[in-house]
Enzyme design. Sequence first.
Site, PDB file in Angstrom:
ATOM      1  CB  CYS A   1      -0.944   0.099   1.188  1.00  0.00           C
ATOM      2  SG  CYS A   1      -2.064  -1.293   1.350  1.00  0.00           S
TER       3      CYS A   1
ATOM      4  NE  ARG B   1       5.743   2.497  -0.683  1.00  0.00           N
ATOM      5  CZ  ARG B   1       6.078   2.187   0.571  1.00  0.00           C
ATOM      6  NH1 ARG B   1       5.240   1.521   1.331  1.00  0.00           N
ATOM      7  NH2 ARG B   1       7.226   2.560   1.058  1.00  0.00           N
TER       8      ARG B   1
ATOM      9  CD1 TRP C   1       0.091  -6.469  -2.666  1.00  0.00           C
ATOM     10  CD2 TRP C   1      -0.068  -6.837  -0.466  1.00  0.00           C
ATOM     11  NE1 TRP C   1       0.475  -7.763  -2.435  1.00  0.00           N
ATOM     12  CE2 TRP C   1       0.387  -8.020  -1.088  1.00  0.00           C
ATOM     13  CE3 TRP C   1      -0.245  -6.842   0.912  1.00  0.00           C
ATOM     14  CZ2 TRP C   1       0.666  -9.183  -0.387  1.00  0.00           C
ATOM     15  CZ3 TRP C   1       0.038  -8.005   1.619  1.00  0.00           C
ATOM     16  CH2 TRP C   1       0.480  -9.158   0.962  1.00  0.00           C
TER      17      TRP C   1
ATOM     18  CG  ASN D   1       1.744   0.959   4.090  1.00  0.00           C
ATOM     19  OD1 ASN D   1       1.541  -0.250   3.941  1.00  0.00           O
ATOM     20  ND2 ASN D   1       2.965   1.485   4.087  1.00  0.00           N
ATOM     21  N   GLY D   2      -0.416  -0.904   6.045  1.00  0.00           N
ATOM     22  CA  GLY D   2      -0.026  -1.759   7.173  1.00  0.00           C
ATOM     23  C   GLY D   2      -1.183  -2.645   7.613  1.00  0.00           C
TER      24      GLY D   2
ATOM     25  CD  GLU E   1      16.660 -13.859  -7.421  1.00  0.00           C
ATOM     26  OE1 GLU E   1      16.031 -14.168  -6.393  1.00  0.00           O
ATOM     27  OE2 GLU E   1      16.423 -12.834  -8.069  1.00  0.00           O
TER      28      GLU E   1
ATOM     29  CE  LYS F   1      13.431 -12.230  -9.441  1.00  0.00           C
ATOM     30  NZ  LYS F   1      14.093 -11.426  -8.450  1.00  0.00           N
TER      31      LYS F   1
ATOM     32  CD  GLU G   1       9.468 -12.190  -8.214  1.00  0.00           C
ATOM     33  OE1 GLU G   1       8.842 -11.561  -7.370  1.00  0.00           O
ATOM     34  OE2 GLU G   1      10.703 -12.137  -8.311  1.00  0.00           O
TER      35      GLU G   1
ATOM     36  CG  HIS H   1      19.397 -36.685  -0.932  1.00  0.00           C
ATOM     37  ND1 HIS H   1      19.790 -37.846  -0.312  1.00  0.00           N
ATOM     38  CD2 HIS H   1      20.534 -36.055  -1.327  1.00  0.00           C
ATOM     39  CE1 HIS H   1      21.116 -37.913  -0.315  1.00  0.00           C
ATOM     40  NE2 HIS H   1      21.585 -36.844  -0.927  1.00  0.00           N
TER      41      HIS H   1
ATOM     42  CE  LYS I   1      11.269  -3.295  -6.206  1.00  0.00           C
ATOM     43  NZ  LYS I   1      11.900  -4.503  -6.750  1.00  0.00           N
TER      44      LYS I   1
HETATM   45  C1  F6R Z   1      11.583 -10.900  -5.597  1.00  0.00           C
HETATM   46  C2  F6R Z   1      11.591  -9.772  -4.702  1.00  0.00           C
HETATM   47  C3  F6R Z   1      11.306 -10.012  -3.262  1.00  0.00           C
HETATM   48  C4  F6R Z   1      12.157  -9.073  -2.385  1.00  0.00           C
HETATM   49  C5  F6R Z   1      11.758  -9.235  -0.915  1.00  0.00           C
HETATM   50  C6  F6R Z   1      12.607  -8.376  -0.005  1.00  0.00           C
HETATM   51  O1  F6R Z   1      11.924 -10.533  -6.890  1.00  0.00           O
HETATM   52  O2  F6R Z   1      11.804  -8.657  -5.100  1.00  0.00           O
HETATM   53  O3  F6R Z   1      11.508 -11.347  -2.917  1.00  0.00           O
HETATM   54  O4  F6R Z   1      13.498  -9.381  -2.564  1.00  0.00           O
HETATM   55  O5  F6R Z   1      10.406  -8.879  -0.756  1.00  0.00           O
HETATM   56  O6  F6R Z   1      12.453  -7.025  -0.284  1.00  0.00           O
HETATM   57  P1  F6R Z   1      13.511  -5.962   0.191  1.00  0.00           P
HETATM   58  O7  F6R Z   1      14.779  -6.243  -0.513  1.00  0.00           O
HETATM   59  O8  F6R Z   1      12.926  -4.639  -0.182  1.00  0.00           O
HETATM   60  O9  F6R Z   1      13.655  -6.128   1.675  1.00  0.00           O
END
Ligand code: F6R
Length: 608
Positions: A2, A27, A74, A98-99, A480, A484, A487, A503, A603
């Site tokens: 948010c 956000r 969000w 927000n929260g 990772e 990627k 998501e 395993h 984000k």
């Molecule tokens: C994935 C992604 C998330 C962030 C995670 C931590 O592509 O961006 O997994 O890495 O939410 O966010 P930060 O780095 O802002 O603490």
Amino acid sequence: MCGIVGIAGRSEVAPRLVDALKRLEYRGYDSAGVATISSGRLDRRRAEGKLVNLEERLDGEPLPGTVGIGHTRWATHGAPTESNAHPHFCNGVAVVHNGIIENFAPLRAELIAGGSVFHSQTDTEVVAHLLAGYRTDGLTPREAMGKAVPQLEGAYALAVLFEDEPDMILGARSGPPLAVGHGKGEMFLGSDAIALAPFTDEITYLEDGDWVVITRDGLEIYDEGGSRVERASQLSQGAAYVVDKGNHRHFMEKEIHEQPEVVSNTLSHYVDFAEGRVKLEAAQLDFANLDRLAMSACGTAYYAGLIGKYWFERFARLPVEIDVASEFRYREMPLPGRMAALFISQSGETADTLASLRYCRANNLSIGAVVNVRESTIARESDAVFPTLAGPEIGVASTKAFTCQLSVLAALAMIAGRARGTLSAEDETDMVQALVTAPRLFNEVIRAIEPQIVTLSRELARFKDVLYLGRGTSFPLALEGALKLKEISYIHAEGYAAGELKHGPIALIDENMPVIVIAPHDRHFDKTMSNMQEVAARGGQIILITDEKGAASASIDTMATITVPEAAEIIAPMIYSLPIQLIAYHTAVFMGTDVDQPRNLAKSVTVE
Ligand code: F6R
């Protein structure tokens, strides 16, 4: 999680609120809304889905007024419908939030018992009801805020309008950040400085527990005890950044292509290329006298930390305890003396990472933070800040922040190695020389492999599941890569340590599950090759990401072999990040998903 904004202005605010919300849309984008006061009347426009829907609504039904608040959501409590969209109203009070208000259920039950009627399923609406109740009891907006805020448990940044006080906006923060912007005869509130960048670069950050009253002419800040306090303003760098896609289709594509430049900027901060040494003065943590380093982060930042663990342990012989922050904060792990903690976060606002930091702070550890947003809460609460100079990362999937985090962690591990006497001057110089080549290699790799990856991604888009394998620092990269892909393309993907294959996950291997193997020709290569043979023997389709030597010595049929230039061990994880980012990006583009704003994600994760 948010974004909120408020403007006490001198001209029409609705278009400017929307402009600020565009900069906060990373956000959350489940719904959006704005409210203003005009001719003594509170009014709002809200719309489900992306901000563009709200813009269309406002085109058809403009919202006059020079004081207003806005929100991009969000969803946490209640579906992403218009009725759950903020601002929430109650008897002349409007609230954006927000929260999460963790005690909203008992508060709501109490308010309902007292005759309140709720119009949404959100936790936020209780705040509007509480404030409206106190106003009905005859309290001023300040008094109402002073009584309501202490009743809220959880995490919140709030902006509030009162219909009968049309020149003021009240804000409060506990957990998520809230910035006050100082304009010329106007004042602003926003979740971050970037949101306010078109209006002002003079920012006052509220401290945890603060609440604020802004009018066109100034601000009054109160701490959680209700005492008037002064908080210094500062010039923000937010305004320096242009947040647009340039010639790219998506922010993610732009951010992938920015990596040569931002990694170079970041490395220059920690490495003296001319001298061939890392800059010891960049350390600020007493690595020489540590027995152990605790590290924590979430998501992609956590995977950067996992790679950092390999480096700190190998080059600095410094044992690292690392965990995802959502576990770290509750594990009650012992934190014996001679231990420091390092947190990694792009946004610097991630709730679990911040809580883990505060746990270590309460246990008297020195705190370091690798952060991208310099003015963030995590940066401000750390003893030592190690900036990543990635610039604003807008695409929800982290790309350039990740490789910049790796750059910082590599340099810090070398600094620690030098401070602890475990890294020789020759090795340090060799590694610095390798780091120098990273930006050039980034450029070369992008140019060389992107066309091949576009073709490969068209094929990958047909599959429902993908497995990623790697050993050593390529194991966190496998994690990772899988994160990627899932998501942004919504294809199910898993990352595994190559040695773990037999395993369990090997049971999944068949022609319908491509296996992406990340295997530089390093000391693990032969072992990873054996794992590849095991996959091939079971009819699995392999996509091999390796270098020239690896490609030449891999005697195996692959669905594709992506070859990158040979890279020294210290930069290999950065270089191999590119193919995994590009695979995820182009596959998602073929799938037609919303690459920059994938469903259900945001984000900056400021709630647990
Ligand atoms: C994935 C992604 C998330 C962030 C995670 C931590 O592509 O961006 O997994 O890495 O939410 O966010 P930060 O780095 O802002 O603490």
